[in-house]
Write a protein that holds these residues in place. Structure first.
Motif, short mmCIF file in Angstrom:
data_model
loop_
_atom_site.label_atom_id
_atom_site.label_comp_id
_atom_site.label_asym_id
_atom_site.label_seq_id
_atom_site.Cartn_x
_atom_site.Cartn_y
_atom_site.Cartn_z
N LEU A 29 -0.52 -1.70 -5.39
CA LEU A 29 -0.65 -2.29 -4.03
C LEU A 29 0.57 -1.68 -3.24
CD1 LEU A 29 -1.50 -5.95 -4.50
CD2 LEU A 29 -2.95 -4.26 -3.90
N VAL A 30 1.67 -1.60 -3.63
CA VAL A 30 2.87 -1.34 -2.86
C VAL A 30 2.88 0.15 -2.51
CG1 VAL A 30 5.45 -1.30 -2.75
CG2 VAL A 30 4.06 -3.48 -3.50
N ALA A 31 2.61 1.00 -3.63
CA ALA A 31 2.42 2.37 -3.65
C ALA A 31 1.49 2.84 -2.61
CB ALA A 31 1.96 3.16 -4.99
N MET A 32 0.39 2.05 -2.46
CA MET A 32 -0.83 2.46 -1.42
C MET A 32 0.03 2.17 0.01
SD MET A 32 -4.43 1.02 -1.21
CE MET A 32 -3.91 -0.77 -1.36
N GLN A 33 0.81 1.11 0.07
CA GLN A 33 1.36 1.03 1.48
C GLN A 33 2.53 1.95 1.71
OE1 GLN A 33 -0.01 -0.73 3.76
NE2 GLN A 33 -1.68 -0.99 2.23
N ALA A 34 3.22 2.44 0.77
CA ALA A 34 4.30 3.19 0.80
C ALA A 34 3.61 4.70 1.25
CB ALA A 34 4.87 3.62 -0.55
N LEU A 35 2.36 4.92 0.88
CA LEU A 35 1.81 6.32 1.10
C LEU A 35 1.38 6.10 2.67
CD1 LEU A 35 0.64 9.01 0.53
CD2 LEU A 35 -1.45 7.78 -0.26
N ASN A 36 0.80 4.78 2.91
CA ASN A 36 0.24 4.47 4.35
C ASN A 36 1.53 4.50 5.35
OD1 ASN A 36 -1.42 3.43 6.65
ND2 ASN A 36 -0.68 1.33 5.96
N PHE A 37 2.54 4.05 5.11
CA PHE A 37 3.56 4.01 6.03
C PHE A 37 4.29 5.15 6.21
CE2 PHE A 37 3.02 -0.41 6.23
CZ PHE A 37 3.50 -0.76 7.26
N GLY A 38 4.36 5.83 4.77
CA GLY A 38 5.10 7.30 4.80
C GLY A 38 4.44 8.31 5.72
N LEU A 39 2.97 8.25 5.51
CA LEU A 39 2.32 9.18 6.64
C LEU A 39 2.20 8.91 7.92
CD1 LEU A 39 -0.64 9.69 3.90
CD2 LEU A 39 0.98 11.23 4.52
#
Length: 237
Positions: A29-39
């Motif tokens: 769940l957190v990795a998905m948001q890390a990708l979302n916010f990272g991009l």
């Protein structure tokens, strides 16, 4: 007696991959948001400029019910399958331990495993927020509510899934039911708020969140007792 059963169950799940699943869910769940916010960091920082932490939490929490339904389903099935695969029900229930203690021990095991996952989710969310530079003014209360209130709202499904998983040797029915609940949960928001699939979501963000949390705890306890009564009377194969 229940503690003896719980201790034995913890030993039985070693090497079954359940702990990996417990760790994987919050990380995913957190990795998905890390990708979302990272991009899209600059865009999302502007969008949530007034409340960066709130923006992060809102993006994580929308996926929490789906993760809970899948987690409840898989953990219950894996815990029950330990006995089914070994065909050890007769040996287990022949021991000087009550069926109530056996059922309670397995429910407590599932509850503790999922609680561990719910503890990890707020921790990883805080780590992500700090890594993104959202500051140290962390809304700890909101983050903890995100981790635990939806879980308490999902307790009825945990009790039902464990009941079905212990009852049926073939796990097709409980797994299908759990996956269907996970898939349907985002669309259930179109239904009345008291529809059970909505309880985890409204347990966090509803106008009367405590009502849905309380309903989840009470309904979960009722279903657990019903499952325990049925398990006490069930013939063992």
């Amino acid at each position: 007696m229940m503690l003896r059963s719980l201790s034995a169950d913890f030993l039985k799940i070693r090497g079954k991959g359940i702990w990996f699943l417990i760790f994987l869910a919050p990380v995913g769940l957190v990795a998905m948001q890390a990708l979302n916010f990272g991009l899209r960091l600059d865009y999302l920082k502007k969008q949530y400029a007034d409340d960066l932490w709130g923006g992060l939490i809102s993006n994580v929490v929308i996926f929490v019910p789906i993760a809970l339904y899948l987690g409840v389903t898989l953990v219950s099935s894996l815990v029950a399958n330990v006995e089914h695969q070994m065909s050890s029900w007769k040996q287990l229930l022949a021991l000087p331990i009550s069926r109530t203690a056996v059922f309670s021990g397995k429910f407590t095991l599932c509850f503790l495993l999922l609680t561990a996952s719910c503890i990890l989710l707020p921790i990883f969310t805080i780590v992500l927020g700090l890594a993104l530079g959202f500051g140290t003014d962390i809304p700890l209360g909101d983050i903890l509510r995100m981790g635990f209130f939806p879980y308490l709202g999902a307790l009825p499904l945990l009790a039902l899934q464990l009941w079905l998983s212990l009852t049926f040797r073939n796990q097709a029915l409980p797994v299908t039911l759990g996956v269907a609940a996970a898939i349907m949960s985002p669309f259930a928001m179109q239904l009345p708020e008291w529809f059970p699939l909505n309880w985890p979501a409204f347990g966090y963000s509803g106008p009367h969140a405590s009502w849905f949390v309380g309903a989840g705890i009470i309904c979960g306890a009722v279903i657990m007792v019903m499952g325990m009564i049925h398990f006490n009377r069930k013939d063992v194969e």
